[in-house]
Scaffold this motif. Structure first.
Motif, PDB file in Angstrom:
ATOM      1  N   LEU A  64      10.880  11.290   0.314  1.00  0.00           N
ATOM      2  CA  LEU A  64       9.813  10.290   0.460  1.00  0.00           C
ATOM      3  C   LEU A  64      10.169   9.016  -0.287  1.00  0.00           C
ATOM      4  CD1 LEU A  64       6.900   9.679   1.390  1.00  0.00           C
ATOM      5  CD2 LEU A  64       6.114  10.657  -0.732  1.00  0.00           C
ATOM      6  N   TYR A  65      10.711   9.167  -1.484  1.00  0.00           N
ATOM      7  CA  TYR A  65      11.140   7.997  -2.268  1.00  0.00           C
ATOM      8  C   TYR A  65      12.212   7.219  -1.508  1.00  0.00           C
ATOM      9  CZ  TYR A  65      12.606   5.268  -6.281  1.00  0.00           C
ATOM     10  OH  TYR A  65      12.903   4.238  -7.122  1.00  0.00           O
ATOM     11  N   THR A  66      13.172   7.959  -0.900  1.00  0.00           N
ATOM     12  CA  THR A  66      14.227   7.299  -0.129  1.00  0.00           C
ATOM     13  C   THR A  66      13.661   6.513   1.034  1.00  0.00           C
ATOM     14  OG1 THR A  66      15.547   9.236  -0.641  1.00  0.00           O
ATOM     15  CG2 THR A  66      16.461   7.707   0.958  1.00  0.00           C
ATOM     16  N   LEU A  67      12.677   7.111   1.735  1.00  0.00           N
ATOM     17  CA  LEU A  67      12.106   6.453   2.914  1.00  0.00           C
ATOM     18  C   LEU A  67      11.405   5.168   2.528  1.00  0.00           C
ATOM     19  CD1 LEU A  67      10.600   9.389   4.960  1.00  0.00           C
ATOM     20  CD2 LEU A  67      12.477   7.931   5.601  1.00  0.00           C
ATOM     21  N   VAL A  68      10.708   5.165   1.383  1.00  0.00           N
ATOM     22  CA  VAL A  68       9.881   4.013   1.036  1.00  0.00           C
ATOM     23  C   VAL A  68      10.686   2.937   0.325  1.00  0.00           C
ATOM     24  CG1 VAL A  68       7.903   3.262  -0.307  1.00  0.00           C
ATOM     25  CG2 VAL A  68       7.782   5.373   0.989  1.00  0.00           C
ATOM     26  N   PHE A  69      11.504   3.340  -0.652  1.00  0.00           N
ATOM     27  CA  PHE A  69      12.173   2.342  -1.482  1.00  0.00           C
ATOM     28  C   PHE A  69      13.612   2.062  -1.058  1.00  0.00           C
ATOM     29  CE2 PHE A  69       8.767   3.969  -4.125  1.00  0.00           C
ATOM     30  CZ  PHE A  69       8.227   2.794  -4.607  1.00  0.00           C
ATOM     31  N   ILE A  73       0.839  -1.203   0.000  1.00  0.00           N
ATOM     32  CA  ILE A  73       0.000   0.000   0.000  1.00  0.00           C
ATOM     33  C   ILE A  73       0.870   1.248   0.000  1.00  0.00           C
ATOM     34  CG2 ILE A  73      -1.717   1.263   1.312  1.00  0.00           C
ATOM     35  CD1 ILE A  73      -2.696  -1.426   2.371  1.00  0.00           C
ATOM     36  N   VAL A  74       1.884   1.251   0.886  1.00  0.00           N
ATOM     37  CA  VAL A  74       2.743   2.431   0.983  1.00  0.00           C
ATOM     38  C   VAL A  74       3.476   2.666  -0.334  1.00  0.00           C
ATOM     39  CG1 VAL A  74       4.734   3.381   2.169  1.00  0.00           C
ATOM     40  CG2 VAL A  74       3.011   2.175   3.458  1.00  0.00           C
ATOM     41  N   LYS A  75       3.942   1.565  -0.948  1.00  0.00           N
ATOM     42  CA  LYS A  75       4.683   1.720  -2.206  1.00  0.00           C
ATOM     43  C   LYS A  75       3.785   2.263  -3.309  1.00  0.00           C
ATOM     44  CE  LYS A  75       8.532  -1.425  -1.746  1.00  0.00           C
ATOM     45  NZ  LYS A  75       9.115  -2.700  -2.088  1.00  0.00           N
ATOM     46  N   SER A  76       2.550   1.722  -3.407  1.00  0.00           N
ATOM     47  CA  SER A  76       1.650   2.189  -4.469  1.00  0.00           C
ATOM     48  C   SER A  76       1.275   3.652  -4.277  1.00  0.00           C
ATOM     49  CB  SER A  76       0.380   1.335  -4.482  1.00  0.00           C
ATOM     50  OG  SER A  76       0.701  -0.020  -4.412  1.00  0.00           O
TER      51      SER A  76
END
Lengths: 142, 79
Positions: free
Chosen positions: A48-53, A5-8
């Protein structure tokens, strides 16, 4: 973070954040905002991209080399535009008196050199935010 | 509108005191983020949308993220 969910949601949200940041940078001289706020928003999207991926994938998207080029390029745009006024014979960063076209009030292409300067500041601030976060995060991972 | 303004200022003061009183630094950062959000709304009411935009992006976003990164390298609880 291995959550679908977080990634999408992140994939969905990041383009909108970046478009909003670019909008604020380009409209800095006719509406609230400017290079600093828009650059901060652009930087936040990649944080945000760094935190998630994860930092490794983010490093692939925005490497150290790219941040070097962006940071030096941003400030070089600022200084070059400022130096044009000196070559004309005016003080540093003189705007309309140095011959920059004024344009019609309220349009994006107006206020002489201010839009160009804003783009330079935006690039620099965005890359500074990302580099700051990557530098703080990378020692934790290693 | 006046009541809303007073409510915001009271919440702001409560947040500012709570940041200083909390021993758990992670909660302190989240309270500080809430403080920043209230401050951003107050800037908007004071007719400074430019500052509000920057406060929301820097104060509530980037500052708390940097603090989180620092906490992940040090300890979570204050002695």
């Amino acid at each position: 973070m291995n959550d679908t969910i977080v990634k999408s949601i992140t994939r969905l949200v990041i383009p909108f954040v970046q478009v909003y940041g670019i909008f604020i940078i380009l409209n800095g001289h006719v509406s609230p905002g400017g290079g600093f706020s828009g650059g901060a928003l652009l930087g936040t999207s990649l944080i945000l991209y760094t935190l998630v991926f994860g930092a490794i994938k983010a490093k692939h998207k925005f490497s150290h080399k790219a941040s070097e080029i962006a940071e030096s390029g941003g400030i070089l745009i600022f200084v070059t535009v400022g130096l044009i006024a000196i070559f004309v014979g005016m003080p540093f960063l003189t705007n309309l008196a140095a011959g920059f076209p004024a344009g019609s009030a309220g349009a994006i292409l107006s206020a002489g050199m201010i839009p160009i300067i804003m783009i330079g500041i935006g690039i620099k601030v965005a890359s500074t935010m990302i580099t700051l976060f990557h530098k703080l995060i990378e020692e934790v991972i290693q | 509108m006046q009541l809303f303004n007073v409510l915001l200022v009271v919440f702001l003061v409560v947040c500012a005191i709570a940041v200083e009183r909390t021993k758990d630094l992670l909660s302190a950062i989240i309270i500080f983020s809430a403080y920043s959000l209230m401050m951003s709304l107050l800037w908007l009411i004071l007719k400074a949308p430019d500052v509000a935009l920057t406060e929301a992006a820097i104060g509530a976003g980037v500052t708390s993220l940097l603090f989180f990164a620092v906490i992940s390298k040090t300890k979570r609880y204050e002695k």
